[in-house]
Design a protein around this motif. Structure first.
Motif, PDB file in Angstrom:
ATOM      1  N   MET A 148     -42.759  49.499  15.171  1.00  0.00           N
ATOM      2  CA  MET A 148     -43.431  49.115  13.414  1.00  0.00           C
ATOM      3  C   MET A 148     -44.134  49.621  13.468  1.00  0.00           C
ATOM      4  SD  MET A 148     -41.575  46.395  12.592  1.00  0.00           S
ATOM      5  CE  MET A 148     -42.602  45.601  10.643  1.00  0.00           C
ATOM      6  N   SER A 149     -44.355  51.105  14.408  1.00  0.00           N
ATOM      7  CA  SER A 149     -45.479  52.321  13.592  1.00  0.00           C
ATOM      8  C   SER A 149     -45.339  53.090  12.722  1.00  0.00           C
ATOM      9  CB  SER A 149     -46.170  53.157  14.693  1.00  0.00           C
ATOM     10  OG  SER A 149     -44.684  54.275  14.957  1.00  0.00           O
ATOM     11  N   GLY A 150     -43.844  53.327  12.403  1.00  0.00           N
ATOM     12  CA  GLY A 150     -43.268  53.516  10.474  1.00  0.00           C
ATOM     13  C   GLY A 150     -43.839  53.429   9.564  1.00  0.00           C
ATOM     14  N   ASN A 151     -44.386  51.513  10.051  1.00  0.00           N
ATOM     15  CA  ASN A 151     -44.300  50.969   8.466  1.00  0.00           C
ATOM     16  C   ASN A 151     -46.092  50.621   8.395  1.00  0.00           C
ATOM     17  OD1 ASN A 151     -41.797  50.519   9.293  1.00  0.00           O
ATOM     18  ND2 ASN A 151     -41.844  49.205   7.029  1.00  0.00           N
ATOM     19  N   LEU A 152     -46.705  51.206   7.321  1.00  0.00           N
ATOM     20  CA  LEU A 152     -48.213  50.613   7.425  1.00  0.00           C
ATOM     21  C   LEU A 152     -48.501  49.905   6.413  1.00  0.00           C
ATOM     22  CD1 LEU A 152     -48.360  54.914   7.038  1.00  0.00           C
ATOM     23  CD2 LEU A 152     -48.972  53.192   9.021  1.00  0.00           C
ATOM     24  N   CYS A 153     -49.545  49.392   6.494  1.00  0.00           N
ATOM     25  CA  CYS A 153     -50.311  47.791   5.670  1.00  0.00           C
ATOM     26  C   CYS A 153     -51.462  48.531   5.282  1.00  0.00           C
ATOM     27  CB  CYS A 153     -49.981  46.857   6.397  1.00  0.00           C
ATOM     28  SG  CYS A 153     -51.389  45.204   5.915  1.00  0.00           S
ATOM     29  N   ARG A 154     -50.790  48.864   4.174  1.00  0.00           N
ATOM     30  CA  ARG A 154     -52.267  49.342   3.758  1.00  0.00           C
ATOM     31  C   ARG A 154     -53.552  48.331   3.938  1.00  0.00           C
ATOM     32  NH1 ARG A 154     -49.465  51.508  -1.286  1.00  0.00           N
ATOM     33  NH2 ARG A 154     -49.646  54.160  -0.273  1.00  0.00           N
ATOM     34  N   CYS A 155     -53.808  46.795   3.978  1.00  0.00           N
ATOM     35  CA  CYS A 155     -54.605  45.556   4.036  1.00  0.00           C
ATOM     36  C   CYS A 155     -55.060  45.053   6.093  1.00  0.00           C
ATOM     37  CB  CYS A 155     -53.604  44.097   3.365  1.00  0.00           C
ATOM     38  SG  CYS A 155     -53.789  44.695   1.456  1.00  0.00           S
ATOM     39  N   GLY A 156     -54.308  46.322   6.771  1.00  0.00           N
ATOM     40  CA  GLY A 156     -54.939  45.490   7.688  1.00  0.00           C
ATOM     41  C   GLY A 156     -53.983  44.541   8.392  1.00  0.00           C
ATOM     42  N   ALA A 157     -52.891  43.979   8.142  1.00  0.00           N
ATOM     43  CA  ALA A 157     -53.036  42.720   8.685  1.00  0.00           C
ATOM     44  C   ALA A 157     -51.627  42.671   9.669  1.00  0.00           C
ATOM     45  CB  ALA A 157     -51.535  42.010   7.883  1.00  0.00           C
ATOM     46  N   TYR A 158     -52.298  44.058  10.793  1.00  0.00           N
ATOM     47  CA  TYR A 158     -51.267  44.313  11.363  1.00  0.00           C
ATOM     48  C   TYR A 158     -51.372  43.321  12.666  1.00  0.00           C
ATOM     49  CZ  TYR A 158     -50.963  48.624  10.172  1.00  0.00           C
ATOM     50  OH  TYR A 158     -50.797  50.105   8.657  1.00  0.00           O
ATOM     51  N   ALA A 159     -52.448  42.400  12.641  1.00  0.00           N
ATOM     52  CA  ALA A 159     -52.610  41.561  14.318  1.00  0.00           C
ATOM     53  C   ALA A 159     -51.575  40.176  13.511  1.00  0.00           C
ATOM     54  CB  ALA A 159     -53.950  41.031  13.790  1.00  0.00           C
ATOM     55  N   ASN A 160     -51.770  40.141  12.585  1.00  0.00           N
ATOM     56  CA  ASN A 160     -50.299  38.950  12.332  1.00  0.00           C
ATOM     57  C   ASN A 160     -49.038  39.279  11.779  1.00  0.00           C
ATOM     58  OD1 ASN A 160     -53.210  37.841  12.392  1.00  0.00           O
ATOM     59  ND2 ASN A 160     -52.765  36.976   9.358  1.00  0.00           N
ATOM     60  N   ILE A 161     -48.753  40.767  11.728  1.00  0.00           N
ATOM     61  CA  ILE A 161     -47.748  41.452  11.049  1.00  0.00           C
ATOM     62  C   ILE A 161     -47.389  40.839  13.707  1.00  0.00           C
ATOM     63  CG2 ILE A 161     -45.942  43.006  11.625  1.00  0.00           C
ATOM     64  CD1 ILE A 161     -48.682  43.641   8.723  1.00  0.00           C
ATOM     65  N   VAL A 162     -47.869  41.377  14.397  1.00  0.00           N
ATOM     66  CA  VAL A 162     -47.172  41.637  15.663  1.00  0.00           C
ATOM     67  C   VAL A 162     -46.762  39.929  16.243  1.00  0.00           C
ATOM     68  CG1 VAL A 162     -48.291  42.155  17.254  1.00  0.00           C
ATOM     69  CG2 VAL A 162     -48.380  43.629  16.267  1.00  0.00           C
ATOM     70  N   ALA A 163     -47.811  39.344  15.434  1.00  0.00           N
ATOM     71  CA  ALA A 163     -48.197  37.596  15.862  1.00  0.00           C
ATOM     72  C   ALA A 163     -46.366  37.182  15.303  1.00  0.00           C
ATOM     73  CB  ALA A 163     -48.827  36.580  15.481  1.00  0.00           C
ATOM     74  N   ALA A 164     -46.049  37.121  13.341  1.00  0.00           N
ATOM     75  CA  ALA A 164     -45.400  37.155  13.207  1.00  0.00           C
ATOM     76  C   ALA A 164     -43.648  37.143  13.961  1.00  0.00           C
ATOM     77  CB  ALA A 164     -44.736  37.403  11.745  1.00  0.00           C
ATOM     78  N   ILE A 165     -43.943  39.314  14.495  1.00  0.00           N
ATOM     79  CA  ILE A 165     -42.972  39.217  15.308  1.00  0.00           C
ATOM     80  C   ILE A 165     -42.607  38.844  16.858  1.00  0.00           C
ATOM     81  CG2 ILE A 165     -41.362  41.439  16.241  1.00  0.00           C
ATOM     82  CD1 ILE A 165     -42.987  42.968  13.796  1.00  0.00           C
ATOM     83  N   ARG A 166     -43.791  38.704  17.326  1.00  0.00           N
ATOM     84  CA  ARG A 166     -43.981  38.129  18.619  1.00  0.00           C
ATOM     85  C   ARG A 166     -43.485  36.372  17.976  1.00  0.00           C
ATOM     86  NH1 ARG A 166     -44.530  38.942  23.322  1.00  0.00           N
ATOM     87  NH2 ARG A 166     -45.567  36.784  23.838  1.00  0.00           N
ATOM     88  N   GLN A 167     -43.694  35.807  17.412  1.00  0.00           N
ATOM     89  CA  GLN A 167     -42.835  34.267  17.178  1.00  0.00           C
ATOM     90  C   GLN A 167     -41.239  34.040  16.744  1.00  0.00           C
ATOM     91  OE1 GLN A 167     -44.424  31.661  13.736  1.00  0.00           O
ATOM     92  NE2 GLN A 167     -42.650  31.414  13.546  1.00  0.00           N
ATOM     93  N   VAL A 168     -40.621  35.299  16.569  1.00  0.00           N
ATOM     94  CA  VAL A 168     -39.278  35.491  16.178  1.00  0.00           C
ATOM     95  C   VAL A 168     -38.668  35.913  17.756  1.00  0.00           C
ATOM     96  CG1 VAL A 168     -37.588  36.394  15.257  1.00  0.00           C
ATOM     97  CG2 VAL A 168     -39.423  36.029  13.398  1.00  0.00           C
ATOM     98  N   SER A 169     -38.709  36.563  18.196  1.00  0.00           N
ATOM     99  CA  SER A 169     -38.740  37.030  19.194  1.00  0.00           C
ATOM    100  C   SER A 169     -38.709  36.341  20.440  1.00  0.00           C
ATOM    101  CB  SER A 169     -39.373  38.556  20.057  1.00  0.00           C
ATOM    102  OG  SER A 169     -40.958  38.462  20.422  1.00  0.00           O
ATOM    103  N   THR A 170     -39.724  35.419  20.594  1.00  0.00           N
ATOM    104  CA  THR A 170     -39.418  35.043  21.336  1.00  0.00           C
ATOM    105  C   THR A 170     -39.301  32.717  21.342  1.00  0.00           C
ATOM    106  OG1 THR A 170     -41.714  33.695  20.808  1.00  0.00           O
ATOM    107  CG2 THR A 170     -41.989  35.080  22.614  1.00  0.00           C
ATOM    108  N   ALA A 171     -37.755  33.593  20.417  1.00  0.00           N
ATOM    109  CA  ALA A 171     -37.208  32.470  19.988  1.00  0.00           C
ATOM    110  C   ALA A 171     -35.751  32.112  19.755  1.00  0.00           C
ATOM    111  CB  ALA A 171     -37.621  32.246  18.017  1.00  0.00           C
ATOM    112  N   GLY A 172     -35.367  33.270  20.540  1.00  0.00           N
ATOM    113  CA  GLY A 172     -34.676  34.012  20.866  1.00  0.00           C
ATOM    114  C   GLY A 172     -33.193  34.891  20.493  1.00  0.00           C
ATOM    115  N   PRO A 173     -32.220  35.162  20.732  1.00  0.00           N
ATOM    116  CA  PRO A 173     -31.626  35.958  20.144  1.00  0.00           C
ATOM    117  C   PRO A 173     -30.598  36.348  19.224  1.00  0.00           C
ATOM    118  CG  PRO A 173     -30.103  35.256  22.372  1.00  0.00           C
ATOM    119  CD  PRO A 173     -31.973  34.031  22.463  1.00  0.00           C
ATOM    120  N   ASP A 174     -30.464  34.743  18.805  1.00  0.00           N
ATOM    121  CA  ASP A 174     -29.339  34.747  17.230  1.00  0.00           C
ATOM    122  C   ASP A 174     -30.421  35.563  16.130  1.00  0.00           C
ATOM    123  OD1 ASP A 174     -27.809  34.591  18.644  1.00  0.00           O
ATOM    124  OD2 ASP A 174     -27.659  32.076  18.813  1.00  0.00           O
TER     125      ASP A 174
END
Length: 175
Positions: A148-174
Motif C-alpha cells: 500500500m506504499s503508493g497510497n498516501l494519507c495526509r491525516c496519518g490513518a495508516y494504522a487503521n488502514i492496515v487493520a482494515a486490510i488485515r480484517q479482510v485478508s484474514t476473512a478468506g480468499p473471496d
C-alpha cells in the motif's frame, strides 16, 4: 485532436469524446462526473486517483483515456453490491480507517487490487523468498504496508488502514 471512447464505469457503459491528451482521471471526473477518484498530486505519487482498470489497480492520473477504450473501470463507488458494501469498504468503516476521507476511495481501490495480487501470489519487495509460484502471499503488517506504499494519507490513518486490510485478508480468499 479528439476521440470517442467507450468505458464500462462502475457497471455502466459510457461513451464520451475526449481530447487525446486527457487522462483517465480527468475523463472520469470532468467528462463523466465520476468523482470517487480524487485528484491529489496529478503525478502518480499519492494514489488518491487509484481505480481498478480491468481488475488491476492503476493511478488514473498517469494513463490516457483514449488508450482505455472498451476497458472496465471500477471506482470505490462501484464496489458495493447495491446496499451491501464490499468487504474492504465495510472493513474501512469497522476499523475507522479514514479521517478526512480524501484518500479513502483510492486507498480502498488499491486495497482491493493488492488483495487480488497477493491471492494470485504476486510478490512484493518484502515477500519472503522462496514461496511456490502463484501461491497466495500471507499478508502481515509489513507486507500490507509495502503493497500500500503508493497510497498516501495526509491525516496519518495508516494504522487503521492496515487493520482494515488485515480484517479482510484474514476473512478468506473471496474478497
Amino acid at each position: 485532436m479528439e476521440a470517442e471512447i467507450t468505458l464500462d464505469v462502475d457497471g455502466s457503459r459510457r461513451t464520451v469524446t475526449v481530447d487525446t491528451r486527457t487522462t483517465l482521471l480527468d475523463a472520469l471526473r470532468d467528462r463523466l462526473a465520476v468523482t470517487a477518484p480524487k485528484k491529489g498530486c496529478d503525478h502518480g505519487q499519492c494514489g488518491a486517483c487509484t481505480v481498478l482498470l480491468d481488475g488491476r489497480r492503476v493511478n488514473s492520473c498517469l494513463i490516457f483515456a483514449v488508450a482505455q477504450d472498451g476497458a472496465e473501470v471500477t471506482t470505490a463507488a462501484g464496489l458495493a453490491d447495491g446496499e451491501t458494501l464490499h468487504p474492504v469498504q465495510q472493513a474501512f468503516l469497522d476499523q475507522d480507517a479514514f479521517q478526512c476521507g480524501y484518500c479513502t476511495p483510492g486507498q480502498i481501490c488499491s486495497a482491493v487490487g493488492m488483495l487480488a495480487e497477493a491471492a494470485a501470489g504476486q510478490p512484493s519487495a518484502v515477500t519472503a523468498a522462496g514461496p511456490p509460484a502463484n501461491a497466495a502471499t500471507t499478508l502481515d503488517e509489513d507486507e500490507i504496508r509495502e503493497r500500500m506504499s503508493g497510497n498516501l494519507c495526509r491525516c496519518g490513518a495508516y494504522a487503521n488502514i492496515v487493520a482494515a486490510i488485515r480484517q479482510v485478508s484474514t476473512a478468506g480468499p473471496d474478497v
